[in-house]
Write a protein that holds these residues in place. Structure first.
Motif, PDB file in Angstrom:
ATOM      1  N   LEU A  47       0.812  -1.216   0.000  1.00  0.00           N
ATOM      2  CA  LEU A  47       0.000   0.000   0.000  1.00  0.00           C
ATOM      3  C   LEU A  47       0.848   1.270   0.000  1.00  0.00           C
ATOM      4  CD1 LEU A  47      -2.854  -0.999   2.475  1.00  0.00           C
ATOM      5  CD2 LEU A  47      -2.957  -0.886  -0.013  1.00  0.00           C
ATOM      6  N   ILE A  50       2.564   1.807  -3.384  1.00  0.00           N
ATOM      7  CA  ILE A  50       1.541   2.169  -4.372  1.00  0.00           C
ATOM      8  C   ILE A  50       1.167   3.637  -4.222  1.00  0.00           C
ATOM      9  CG2 ILE A  50      -0.892   1.849  -5.007  1.00  0.00           C
ATOM     10  CD1 ILE A  50      -0.526  -1.130  -4.447  1.00  0.00           C
ATOM     11  N   GLY A  51       0.958   4.080  -2.980  1.00  0.00           N
ATOM     12  CA  GLY A  51       0.628   5.477  -2.742  1.00  0.00           C
ATOM     13  C   GLY A  51       1.724   6.407  -3.217  1.00  0.00           C
ATOM     14  N   ALA A  56      -1.099   8.851  -4.174  1.00  0.00           N
ATOM     15  CA  ALA A  56      -2.356   8.636  -3.456  1.00  0.00           C
ATOM     16  C   ALA A  56      -2.108   8.660  -1.956  1.00  0.00           C
ATOM     17  CB  ALA A  56      -2.974   7.308  -3.862  1.00  0.00           C
ATOM     18  N   THR A  61      -5.564   4.773  -0.845  1.00  0.00           N
ATOM     19  CA  THR A  61      -5.069   3.413  -1.091  1.00  0.00           C
ATOM     20  C   THR A  61      -5.817   2.385  -0.243  1.00  0.00           C
ATOM     21  OG1 THR A  61      -3.318   3.725   0.565  1.00  0.00           O
ATOM     22  CG2 THR A  61      -2.758   4.187  -1.731  1.00  0.00           C
ATOM     23  N   LEU A  64      -8.102  -0.039  -1.941  1.00  0.00           N
ATOM     24  CA  LEU A  64      -7.609  -1.269  -2.557  1.00  0.00           C
ATOM     25  C   LEU A  64      -7.943  -2.475  -1.691  1.00  0.00           C
ATOM     26  CD1 LEU A  64      -4.114   0.004  -3.745  1.00  0.00           C
ATOM     27  CD2 LEU A  64      -6.082  -0.537  -5.195  1.00  0.00           C
ATOM     28  N   LEU A 112      -4.650   5.023  -9.883  1.00  0.00           N
ATOM     29  CA  LEU A 112      -5.264   4.332  -8.757  1.00  0.00           C
ATOM     30  C   LEU A 112      -6.660   3.820  -9.087  1.00  0.00           C
ATOM     31  CD1 LEU A 112      -4.928   3.520  -5.771  1.00  0.00           C
ATOM     32  CD2 LEU A 112      -6.047   5.676  -5.161  1.00  0.00           C
TER      33      LEU A 112
END
Length: 473
Positions: A47, A50-51, A56, A61, A64, A112
Motif C-alpha cells: 500500500l 503504491i501510494g 495517493a 489506497t 484497494l 489508482l
C-alpha cells in the motif's frame, strides 16, 4: 419440515465397495480456495509504495483493501448460488480465469482508479474457488457414500491459514524484487495453474440437483433477489467501513433493502436465498451468528492489536508482524489436530475458551509489558484461529441444504467479512487518532463481549451435541 440436523449428522461411513475420493480434485480445490486470502494479505505491504508511485493518500489506497472485501462479500453467495445451479466446473474456470485478467490489468494500471477496478474484478474472480470446493466435496460425498472427507476439509482450512502467514512475507519479497506491480502479476501464473488444473481434473458432467419437471438452471436464477441482496449488503458494508453521522441514510437503506429482499424471496418460486428453508434451519443460522462473532474477534486482533504493538508498544512493522506469526503457526497445528480428533462442539468450545483467555490477557497489557507476554498472547489467539475456522466450515457443510452447498459456503465467507467490517469500525472507534493503551483496552472489552457471545451461542446450541465431525478420507 424435516429436521436438517438429524438428517445430516449420522456418523460418516463409506459403503462397502464404494469408490474412494478422487484425489485429483484436491489440488485445484486448494489453489482455487486460497486465491482470495492470498490477495487479501499480499496487498498489505504494497500500500505504501503504491501510494508513493501513484500520488495517493493512505485514505485513498485503503480502497484497494475495501474494494476486494466488498466484491468478495457480495460475490461469494451469488457465485455460490450459480455453482449450485450450473455445477462447480464452469464457475471455477470462469472465476479463476478472471483472476488472471485482473492480474494483467493491475500490473499495467496507470492510475489508482484502474488499480481499484482491478481489485474489484479480482474480488469477484476469487469468489468461485471456495464455494466450488465445497460443492465438489458434496458431489464426492454422494458418489462415494461418505458424509464428507474430513481430511480435505482440514486441508482447506490449513491452506487458508498458511496463506495468512506467507501472504505478507511474499508480498514484501515480490515488492522488493519487482516493485508493487509484482503483487498483481503473481495472479497471472496462479490463474494459469488453477485454470489448467481445473480444466484437466474437474469433472465435466456436474448435473446439479433439480426437482422433477422443474425449471431449468437459467430460469432458476433470481436476478431481482440478487440485486436486492447486493443493495442490502453494499449499503451495510459501506456504513460499517466508515460509520459517520453524514452517512445516516445508509442504515435505513439497508433496512428497506432487507425487507424488500425478504418479501421477494418468500414469494418467488426459485429464490436466490431460500429464506423459508434458511429461517427454519436454526442450526445453520446459529453457525452464521457464531462466524460473525468469531471473526469480529479474529480481525480485531489481526489489525487492531497490531496497530497498538506499533504505536502503543513501539515495535517496528516487521517486529509487529513477527509477533503475530505464532498465531497462524499455532492455528495450523490446532486445525490439523482438531481435524483428526476433535468433534465440532468440542472444537468450538476450545476456540471459545481461547478467545476469552486471550481477550482477558489483552486487558492486562501496557506499554511496559515484557515482549514475551505479547508472544504468549499470539499463541493463545492461535487456538481459536485454528479451531473456529475448521469447525465453522464443517458445520456449514453438514447443516446446509445439499442443493445449496455453494451458496451456503459463500454466505459463511460473507459473514466473515461482515465480522471484519465490524472489527474495523470497532477498532476505529476505540483508538481515534492514536492507537494507545487505553484504546487497546476498550477494543479488548469489545472483543471479549463478542467472545462471550460466541461461547453462549455454542453452549446453548443443542444441535451441536449430535453434529459429528465428517468422516476422514
Amino acid at each position: 419440515m424435516t429436521d436438517r440436523t438429524t438428517a445430516v449428522t449420522a456418523p460418516g461411513r463409506q459403503r462397502a465397495g464404494a469408490p474412494a475420493l478422487d484425489r485429483r480434485l484436491v489440488p485445484p480445490m486448494v489453489i482455487g480456495s486460497v486465491l482470495n486470502p492470498i490477495n487479501s494479505t499480499i496487498i498489505a505491504v504494497a500500500l505504501v509504495p503504491i501510494g508513493a508511485a501513484l500520488g495517493a493518500s493512505p485514505a485513498q489506497t485503503a480502497w484497494l483493501v475495501s474494494a476486494l472485501y466488498l466484491a468478495t462479500a457480495l460475490g461469494q453467495p451469488v457465485v455460490g448460488r450459480l455453482i449450485d445451479l450450473f455445477g462447480p466446473r464452469r464457475l471455477f474456470l470462469a472465476g479463476t480465469g478472471l483472476v488472471g485478467v485482473a492480474g494483467v490489468v493491475g500490473t499495467l494500471a496507470p492510475d489508482l482508479g484502474t488499480l481499484i477496478a482491478a481489485r474489484v474484478v479480482l474480488g469477484f474472480g476469487t469468489c468461485a474457488g471456495y464455494p466450488a470446493a465445497m460443492a465438489l466435496l458434496r458431489a464426492e460425498s454422494r458418489r462415494t457414500g461418505q458424509d464428507s472427507p474430513a481430511g480435505v476439509l482440514t486441508l482447506l482450512a490449513v491452506a487458508n491459514q498458511t496463506v495468512a502467514v506467507v501472504g505478507p512475507l511474499l508480498g514484501g519479497l515480490l515488492t522488493g524484487l519487482g516493485g508493487w506491480r509484482a503483487t498483481f502479476a503473481l495472479n497471472v501464473p496462479l490463474s494459469v495453474l488453477a485454470v489448467t488444473l481445473g480444466a484437466l481434473r474437474l469433472p465435466k458432467a456436474e448435473p446439479p440437483e433439480r426437482p422433477a419437471d422443474g425449471p431449468g438452471p437459467l430460469r432458476r436464477i433470481d436476478l431481482p433477489g440478487m440485486a436486492l441482496f447486493a443493495a442490502l449488503l453494499l449499503s451495510l458494508l459501506l456504513f460499517l467501513m466508515h460509520p459517520h453521522p453524514d452517512r445516516w441514510y445508509l442504515p435505513p437503506l439497508t433496512l428497506a433493502a432487507a425487507v424488500a429482499f425478504t418479501v421477494r424471496e418468500r414469494r418467488t418460486e426459485q429464490p436466490f436465498i431460500d429464506v423459508k428453508v434458511l429461517g427454519g434451519n436454526t442450526p445453520l443460522l446459529a453457525t452464521y451468528a457464531r462466524a460473525l462473532a468469531a471473526y469480529v474477534v479474529a480481525y480485531a486482533f489481526l489489525y487492531g492489536f497490531a496497530q497498538w504493538t506499533e504505536e502503543g508498544f513501539g515495535l517496528t512493522p516487521l517486529q509487529a508482524g513477527l509477533v503475530q506469526a505464532p498465531t497462524f503457526l499455532v492455528g495450523i497445528g490446532v486445525s490439523v489436530l482438531a481435524g483428526r480428533r476433535g468433534g465440532i462442539r468440542t472444537t468450538l468450545l476450545v476456540g471459545a475458551a481461547g478467545q476469552i483467555a486471550a481477550c482477558l490477557l489483552m486487558l492486562t497489557l501496557g506499554a511496559h509489558s515484557p515482549l514475551w507476554v505479547l508472544l504468549v498472547l499470539a499463541v493463545l489467539f492461535g487456538v481459536p484461529q485454528g479451531a473456529n475456522g475448521l469447525a465453522l466450515q464443517n458445520s456449514v457443510f453438514l447443516q446446509s441444504d445439499p442443493a445449496r452447498t455453494g451458496s451456503s459456503a459463500g454466505l459463511l465467507r460473507t459473514f466473515a467479512y461482515l465480522g471484519s467490517m465490524v472489527a474495523a469500525a470497532t477498532t476505529a472507534a476505540a483508538y481515534g487518532p492514536h492507537a494507545g493503551t487505553a484504546g487497546m483496552h476498550q477494543l479488548a472489552w469489545a472483543m471479549l463481549g463478542a467472545a462471550v457471545l460466541f461461547l453462549l451461542l455454542t453452549v446453548f446450541d443443542r444441535a451441536l451435541r449430535t453434529l459429528r465431525t465428517p468422516a476422514r478420507a
